[in-house]
Scaffold this active site. Sequence first.
Site, PDB file in Angstrom:
ATOM      1  N   THR A 122       0.833  -1.197   0.000  1.00  0.00           N
ATOM      2  CA  THR A 122       0.000   0.000   0.000  1.00  0.00           C
ATOM      3  C   THR A 122       0.870   1.251   0.000  1.00  0.00           C
ATOM      4  O   THR A 122       2.095   1.167  -0.141  1.00  0.00           O
ATOM      5  CB  THR A 122      -1.033  -0.056   1.157  1.00  0.00           C
ATOM      6  OG1 THR A 122      -1.933   1.029   1.015  1.00  0.00           O
ATOM      7  CG2 THR A 122      -0.386  -0.006   2.529  1.00  0.00           C
ATOM      8  N   LYS A 153       3.244   1.350  -3.881  1.00  0.00           N
ATOM      9  CA  LYS A 153       2.591   0.602  -4.970  1.00  0.00           C
ATOM     10  C   LYS A 153       3.313   0.739  -6.316  1.00  0.00           C
ATOM     11  O   LYS A 153       3.292  -0.182  -7.117  1.00  0.00           O
ATOM     12  CB  LYS A 153       1.135   1.060  -5.132  1.00  0.00           C
ATOM     13  CG  LYS A 153       0.202   0.506  -4.071  1.00  0.00           C
ATOM     14  CD  LYS A 153      -1.236   0.860  -4.409  1.00  0.00           C
ATOM     15  CE  LYS A 153      -2.205   0.321  -3.391  1.00  0.00           C
ATOM     16  NZ  LYS A 153      -3.602   0.521  -3.796  1.00  0.00           N
ATOM     17  N   GLY A 177     -10.651  12.407 -10.675  1.00  0.00           N
ATOM     18  CA  GLY A 177      -9.312  12.233 -10.102  1.00  0.00           C
ATOM     19  C   GLY A 177      -8.424  11.471 -11.066  1.00  0.00           C
ATOM     20  O   GLY A 177      -8.919  10.694 -11.905  1.00  0.00           O
ATOM     21  N   TYR A 202     -14.527   4.364   1.664  1.00  0.00           N
ATOM     22  CA  TYR A 202     -15.363   3.496   2.513  1.00  0.00           C
ATOM     23  C   TYR A 202     -15.536   4.041   3.923  1.00  0.00           C
ATOM     24  O   TYR A 202     -16.176   3.402   4.757  1.00  0.00           O
ATOM     25  CB  TYR A 202     -14.822   2.059   2.536  1.00  0.00           C
ATOM     26  CG  TYR A 202     -13.332   1.958   2.709  1.00  0.00           C
ATOM     27  CD1 TYR A 202     -12.752   1.991   3.965  1.00  0.00           C
ATOM     28  CD2 TYR A 202     -12.509   1.834   1.602  1.00  0.00           C
ATOM     29  CE1 TYR A 202     -11.384   1.904   4.117  1.00  0.00           C
ATOM     30  CE2 TYR A 202     -11.132   1.753   1.734  1.00  0.00           C
ATOM     31  CZ  TYR A 202     -10.579   1.785   3.000  1.00  0.00           C
ATOM     32  OH  TYR A 202      -9.216   1.712   3.143  1.00  0.00           O
TER      33      TYR A 202
END
Length: 300
Positions: free
Chosen positions: A68, A72, A132, A242
């Site tokens: 992460t 990445k 984005g 989320y």
Amino acid sequence: MSQITGTTKLLGVIGNPIAHSLSPVMHNAAIESLGLDYRYVPFSVTPAHLATALDGFAAIGVVGCSVTIPHKQTIVPLLTEITPLAKAVGAVNTIWNTPTGWQGTNTDVAGFVSPLVAMKRDWAQTTVAVLGNGGAARAVVAGCHQLGCGNIHVFGRDVAKLAEFKSSWQDIRLTVDGDDSPRSVTIQTHLWDELATFISQANLLLVNSTPIGMYPDVENSPISAQMMPEIGAGSIAYDLIYTPRPTKFLQLATARGMMAIDGVEMLVQQGAIAFELWLQQAAPIDIMRQTLLQHLQLDP
Ligand code: NAP
């Protein structure tokens, strides 16, 4: 959970910072439910130590890792092989240890498309607006291409970054579901202020791949309340965020009568695919989802 013994194998997530990652709780719940002799550990690794960490993980027999922020992209040259999809996206979020070195792929793309593939919809007639142009937007573009979406439009605020984003797809060819021969990934890019006139077309898939609206910025939405009534009929709002659930964007979209999808399923599915790669067995997806949802409720 079973005891850690001399045979316990390791999985983990590499990032920096890593303390807030939900991957350990999700993967350890999956491991426990299957009674596996594994543990999934958060590894805080700085960019300067990434290569050393990978060598060390290989030396101690770590089976696989999630990758992460901020690694990445920078991990790619440290891997012996990556999948064509990861190459196209330019980012790896899952690695596994092989006798010839670390290999990697990108499971965010499959995670992103998972809530969409189940829908009965003519994707060729669907126009996509990706909000984005960062890392997640790359997975969204690849996923929408795989679905066979007719037109993919990417909206950003920085002309130079948009131009770089567009040119990075120029030589990329990826397969589309139901067709084995790879096709060029075609996108168009726009500045944000073009969004207002764009969104009135029907059958849009609007994807928020910016952090606008993410906790603690919960009152903001990439599409304002004033713009919402302009959105064309039959459109879908998909927010990769989320936390919170739902975001302001999805609240406004639902009030407008649109279908709304949040980022939880993407998170669950990208993890489940990684789990299956590492352990070569079906992931307990319901347990992974349930564990994540419990944690998101406890800790927004
Ligand atoms: P990133 O690489 O930093 O990209 C963020 C993008 O958003 C950039 O294009 C940035 O524009 C743009 N942006 C940021 N703030 C903005 C603002 N106020 N106005 C307009 N544009 C803005 O981040 P990422 O990794 O792509 O992640 C993006 C979001 O997706 C995050 O909220 C992340 O949590 C979420 N995500 C979810 C999942 C999942 O599994 N559900 C997976 C990955 C990511 P500039 O480049 O011009 O700065």
